[in-house]
Scaffold this motif. Structure first.
Motif, PDB file in Angstrom:
ATOM      1  N   ILE A 245       0.843  -1.207   0.000  1.00  0.00           N
ATOM      2  CA  ILE A 245       0.000   0.000   0.000  1.00  0.00           C
ATOM      3  C   ILE A 245       0.872   1.249   0.000  1.00  0.00           C
ATOM      4  N   LYS A 246       1.901   1.252   0.826  1.00  0.00           N
ATOM      5  CA  LYS A 246       2.794   2.411   0.919  1.00  0.00           C
ATOM      6  C   LYS A 246       3.528   2.640  -0.398  1.00  0.00           C
ATOM      7  N   GLU A 247       4.058   1.581  -0.987  1.00  0.00           N
ATOM      8  CA  GLU A 247       4.785   1.706  -2.260  1.00  0.00           C
ATOM      9  C   GLU A 247       3.850   2.128  -3.395  1.00  0.00           C
TER      10      GLU A 247
ATOM     11  N   LYS B 298       4.160   5.472  -5.607  1.00  0.00           N
ATOM     12  CA  LYS B 298       4.161   5.424  -7.073  1.00  0.00           C
ATOM     13  C   LYS B 298       3.147   6.416  -7.640  1.00  0.00           C
ATOM     14  N   LEU B 299       1.958   6.435  -7.059  1.00  0.00           N
ATOM     15  CA  LEU B 299       0.921   7.356  -7.535  1.00  0.00           C
ATOM     16  C   LEU B 299       1.343   8.809  -7.319  1.00  0.00           C
TER      17      LEU B 299
ATOM     18  N   ILE C 209      -5.856   4.323  -4.507  1.00  0.00           N
ATOM     19  CA  ILE C 209      -4.652   3.658  -3.986  1.00  0.00           C
ATOM     20  C   ILE C 209      -4.927   2.167  -3.836  1.00  0.00           C
ATOM     21  N   ALA C 210      -6.070   1.831  -3.256  1.00  0.00           N
ATOM     22  CA  ALA C 210      -6.434   0.422  -3.061  1.00  0.00           C
ATOM     23  C   ALA C 210      -6.561  -0.302  -4.402  1.00  0.00           C
TER      24      ALA C 210
ATOM     25  N   ILE D  85       4.114   8.926   3.930  1.00  0.00           N
ATOM     26  CA  ILE D  85       4.712   9.098   2.604  1.00  0.00           C
ATOM     27  C   ILE D  85       5.534  10.383   2.571  1.00  0.00           C
ATOM     28  N   PHE D  86       5.003  11.456   3.148  1.00  0.00           N
ATOM     29  CA  PHE D  86       5.733  12.725   3.207  1.00  0.00           C
ATOM     30  C   PHE D  86       7.048  12.554   3.968  1.00  0.00           C
ATOM     31  N   ASP D  87       6.993  11.864   5.106  1.00  0.00           N
ATOM     32  CA  ASP D  87       8.213  11.633   5.907  1.00  0.00           C
ATOM     33  C   ASP D  87       9.248  10.866   5.096  1.00  0.00           C
TER      34      ASP D  87
END
Length: 197
Positions: free
Chosen positions: A14-16, A20-21, A35-36, A60-62
């Motif tokens: 999910i994070k990757e 990517k998006l 995302i899902a 994601i920002f971090d």
């Protein structure tokens, strides 16, 4: 595979996918459903693993900030001549730009929204960089200007081509592969524009 390993794998997927998006496709406003769908998972899993879209965006920002900080460490920590440090920073930045074309644009968009912010560089390190730039100017290696102008020029030369990538690709009829090649060729161009010799 254990249940925990499956959970970790799904969370990472999910994070990757979100990265990517956001960073590769430039879809900063992607919904949890998008995302899902892209990850091939149920939307409820995003809330299960991250509690909310905002929490996922903060994570994601971090991670985006960490990428930027790693690039900054090249200048901060490398015991190299100034031009070589800048050269390595440029190379690292261009490499990141090829991997994540919209990374900087994403960071700026999140800062503008007021949702995420973290300073990348400490004041004493910034002052040391200004001092290094001034020394290079005194040595005649860089055009005399204020140090902040040198930094703005360098960052503009690095970031602007990625920020306007879709516009240039469409208007100049350039494919993704051709644009990647253009970006990968920029190191020497940027060095030659920043340094006299």
């Amino acid at each position: 595979m254990s249940n925990q390993a499956k959970k970790d794998q799904t969370q990472e997927l999910i994070k990757e996918t979100a990265k990517k998006l956001f960073f590769v496709k430039g879809k900063f406003d992607a919904t949890t459903q998008e995302i899902a769908d892209e990850a091939g998972v149920n939307r409820t899993l995003i809330n299960y693993y991250f509690r909310s879209r905002d929490k996922l965006i903060q994570i994601i920002f971090d991670e985006a900030q960490k990428v930027e900080q790693e690039k900054s460490k090249i200048i901060q920590n490398a015991d190299l001549p100034f031009k070589e440090k800048i050269s390595q920073f440029i190379e690292s930045s261009l490499s990141t730009s090829l991997q994540y074309p919209y990374l900087e644009t994403y960071i700026v968009s999140q800062i503008n929204k007021g949702t995420c912010h973290q300073r990348e560089i400490e004041e004493d390190i910034l002052q040391q960089m200004y001092n290094d730039i001034e020394k290079e100017m005194e040595l005649g290696n860089i055009e005399k200007t204020s140090p902040v102008q040198f930094i703005l020029n360098m960052v503009s030369l690095l970031v602007f081509p990625s920020a306007i990538r879709p516009l240039f690709m469409e208007n100049l009829m350039i494919s993704d592969e051709e644009y990647d090649k253009i970006i990968s060729e920029r190191k020497e161009i940027i060095i030659n524009m920043l340094f006299k010799n």
